[in-house]
Enzyme design. Structure first.
Site, mmCIF file in Angstrom:
data_model
loop_
_atom_site.group_PDB
_atom_site.id
_atom_site.type_symbol
_atom_site.label_atom_id
_atom_site.label_comp_id
_atom_site.label_asym_id
_atom_site.label_seq_id
_atom_site.Cartn_x
_atom_site.Cartn_y
_atom_site.Cartn_z
ATOM 1 N N CYS A 103 30.769 52.090 8.292
ATOM 2 C CA CYS A 103 31.499 53.071 8.946
ATOM 3 C C CYS A 103 33.208 52.601 9.159
ATOM 4 O O CYS A 103 34.071 53.250 8.698
ATOM 5 C CB CYS A 103 31.187 53.634 10.378
ATOM 6 S SG CYS A 103 29.530 53.264 10.646
ATOM 7 N N ARG A 132 21.194 42.767 8.331
ATOM 8 C CA ARG A 132 21.269 42.573 9.856
ATOM 9 C C ARG A 132 20.102 41.447 10.091
ATOM 10 O O ARG A 132 19.014 41.472 9.374
ATOM 11 C CB ARG A 132 20.665 43.794 10.591
ATOM 12 C CG ARG A 132 21.931 44.757 10.287
ATOM 13 C CD ARG A 132 21.282 46.182 11.125
ATOM 14 N NE ARG A 132 22.483 46.987 10.593
ATOM 15 C CZ ARG A 132 22.344 48.380 11.015
ATOM 16 N NH1 ARG A 132 21.100 48.696 11.735
ATOM 17 N NH2 ARG A 132 23.152 49.256 10.577
ATOM 18 N N GLN A 150 21.560 51.923 2.794
ATOM 19 C CA GLN A 150 21.436 53.215 3.280
ATOM 20 C C GLN A 150 22.346 54.355 2.414
ATOM 21 O O GLN A 150 23.078 53.873 1.364
ATOM 22 C CB GLN A 150 22.404 53.003 4.348
ATOM 23 C CG GLN A 150 21.999 52.102 5.571
ATOM 24 C CD GLN A 150 23.091 51.960 6.556
ATOM 25 O OE1 GLN A 150 24.294 51.983 6.609
ATOM 26 N NE2 GLN A 150 22.502 51.662 7.860
ATOM 27 N N ASP A 152 24.762 56.187 2.895
ATOM 28 C CA ASP A 152 25.548 56.621 4.131
ATOM 29 C C ASP A 152 26.598 57.601 3.678
ATOM 30 O O ASP A 152 26.972 57.675 2.368
ATOM 31 C CB ASP A 152 26.316 55.271 4.431
ATOM 32 C CG ASP A 152 26.681 55.328 5.851
ATOM 33 O OD1 ASP A 152 26.349 55.944 6.822
ATOM 34 O OD2 ASP A 152 27.137 54.166 6.258
ATOM 35 N N HIS A 154 30.722 59.578 5.364
ATOM 36 C CA HIS A 154 31.400 59.536 6.495
ATOM 37 C C HIS A 154 32.157 60.808 6.221
ATOM 38 O O HIS A 154 33.021 60.688 5.248
ATOM 39 C CB HIS A 154 31.992 58.478 7.090
ATOM 40 C CG HIS A 154 31.212 57.450 7.487
ATOM 41 N ND1 HIS A 154 30.701 56.379 6.695
ATOM 42 C CD2 HIS A 154 30.660 57.308 8.722
ATOM 43 C CE1 HIS A 154 29.751 55.640 7.427
ATOM 44 N NE2 HIS A 154 29.896 56.123 8.434
ATOM 45 N N LYS A 238 24.311 64.192 18.848
ATOM 46 C CA LYS A 238 23.923 63.687 17.630
ATOM 47 C C LYS A 238 22.658 64.518 17.395
ATOM 48 O O LYS A 238 22.047 64.955 18.418
ATOM 49 C CB LYS A 238 23.862 62.236 17.110
ATOM 50 C CG LYS A 238 22.635 61.507 18.120
ATOM 51 C CD LYS A 238 22.165 60.167 17.313
ATOM 52 C CE LYS A 238 21.269 59.559 18.023
ATOM 53 N NZ LYS A 238 20.733 58.323 17.505
ATOM 54 N N HIS A 284 29.100 60.719 10.944
ATOM 55 C CA HIS A 284 28.335 59.764 10.147
ATOM 56 C C HIS A 284 26.904 60.483 9.988
ATOM 57 O O HIS A 284 26.345 61.372 10.926
ATOM 58 C CB HIS A 284 27.815 58.568 11.361
ATOM 59 C CG HIS A 284 28.956 57.933 12.002
ATOM 60 N ND1 HIS A 284 29.356 56.775 11.626
ATOM 61 C CD2 HIS A 284 29.725 58.325 12.979
ATOM 62 C CE1 HIS A 284 30.295 56.449 12.716
ATOM 63 N NE2 HIS A 284 30.412 57.257 13.280
HETATM 64 ZN ZN LIG Z 1 28.661 55.460 10.201
#
Ligand SMILES: [Zn+2]
Length: 406
Positions: A103, A132, A150, A152, A154, A238, A284
């Site tokens: 992000c 991680r 991911q 992902d 945005h 969310k 997100h």
């Molecule tokens: Zn994010």
């Protein structure tokens, strides 16, 4: 262990038997390596996702995997991820960290140009790996890894565009999960109405955002969501989506999170119609979440019998004797022209053994060819997807091709 638990599909065992992924002590725990077959599954999922996102107006972006630590200090993630971060030192002793999330990087693509209200929404999508440092004891096959890929995205939009953007996110989730037999349900994380002071953003923004999320779910044919008051992050409400698999287990996979905070921290702006500077809202969102975990869930959900479009090998051609090897090549060629992934089992084994091996490798379509088939230009398909009888080769190729898309 009782019988029930021993017969439950286990993706670690399936991954080994079907040669999809591996772990190596030389590389380290929690760092899966995907074989050619496993990589086919990843790529198929990736292509399917992109085929859904492109018509919905997402644009792909690319970011590096390391960054200066300041990025996460500004975003506020430093404290949350401090213990999970992998650190890298440059020659001049500069400190870098490997990204545990994307992000903050994506905000910097937004911030790289002046944005006007007419430029919004911007939808940045990226399939990329984050790292991680999970504790080794917590690592469980693909369910918990240190390299997490991911899907992902945005979205940067004006407050008046949240509704339309959430509707698009829901559309992409419905389309994607429609290809698998999962039952989806939604859970809304809302703010604690008794303590509005704990949350960033005005009452008006929050009330509006929470109402939009709920209405969007109902308008898109999701069942009435469970509401978790007080569980929203301070920066926005969310939706978490839960998928129930064939074993009745539930998995939290997709999410859509509104964020009023990160645009504030990075001072993101756009010029409104009246010339004033305004903050965009950030959304997100993830559809499958993590490729590693999603593949683990899929393998167990299907007990390794993946749908035709996802199977690393879609068709295995099994000649009964060596006399049919040329005919096997002809069939393979015609299937390859239709982009079907095909192998020929030309070992000098008995046909029973070849069928057994093809089935244990969970190849969805076995094509058996003997003297008669070759003489007639036919094939016999052995598959749960088709009737088992000799049919003309061209007809078989067309039927397989028709069923090979998600
Ligand atoms: Zn994010």
């Amino acid at each position: 262990m009782d019988n029930e638990t021993t017969t439950q599909p286990d993706h670690r065992k399936l991954g080994q038997e079907l040669d999809l992924f591996t772990f190596s002590e030389h590389v380290g725990s929690g760092l899966p390596l995907f074989t050619p077959k496993g990589t086919v599954i990843r790529k198929q999922l990736e292509n399917f996702l992109l085929s859904i996102l492109e018509p919905l107006g997402y644009e792909q972006v690319w970011i590096p995997h390391i960054t200066k630590p300041e990025l996460y200090k500004t975003s506020g993630h430093w404290d949350k991820f401090k213990d999970d971060l992998f650190h890298v030192k440059g020659h001049k002793n500069d400190d870098f960290v490997i990204k545990p999330m994307n992000c903050p990087h994506h905000t910097q693509i937004y911030a790289s140009r002046l944005r006007s209200y007419r430029d919004l929404p911007l939808r940045f999508a990226e399939i990329t790996t984050v790292y991680r440092d999970e504790q080794a004891g917590e690592l469980l096959g693909l369910n918990r890894v240190r390299s997490i890929t991911q899907d992902d995205a945005h979205i940067f939009c004006r407050p008046d565009q949240i509704q339309e953007e959430i509707a698009r996110v829901l559309k992409s989730i419905t389309q994607f999960y429609g290809a698998f037999d999962f039952e989806l349900s939604a859970r809304l994380s809302l703010r604690d109405p008794k303590h509005p002071e704990k949350y960033l953003g005005s009452d008006e923004i929050w009330n509006n955002a929470e109402r939009i999320l709920e209405e969007a779910l109902l308008a898109n044919n999701f069942p009435t969501p469970e509401k978790a008051e007080g569980e929203a992050a301070f920066y926005g409400p969310k939706i978490d989506f839960t998928a129930k698999d064939s074993l009745g287990r539930t998995w939290q996979l997709a999410t859509a999170q509104l964020d009023f905070n990160m645009p504030e921290r990075f001072e993101l702006e756009y010029t409104a119609e009246d010339g004033s500077k305004q903050r965009p809202v950030m959304i997100h969102r993830a559809i499958l979440g993590s490729f590693e975990r999603f593949i683990a869930v899929l393998l167990e959900h299907y007990n390794g019998n993946l749908p035709l479009w996802l199977s690393p090998v879609q068709v295995a051609i099994l000649p009964i004797s060596e006399d049919q090897h040329d005919y096997a090549q002809t069939i393979a060629q015609q299937l390859k022209e239709q982009k079907i992934r095909v192998t020929i089992d030309d070992r000098s084994e008995r046909i029973g053994k070849k069928i057994h091996d093809g089935s244990s490798q969970k190849v969805p379509v076995l094509i058996i060819i003997g003297k008669n088939e070759m003489a007639d230009g036919t094939v016999t398909l052995r598959s749960s997807l088709f009737e088992e009888k000799p049919i003309a080769l061209a007809e078989a190729v067309a039927a397989i091709t028709a069923k090979s898309k998600p």
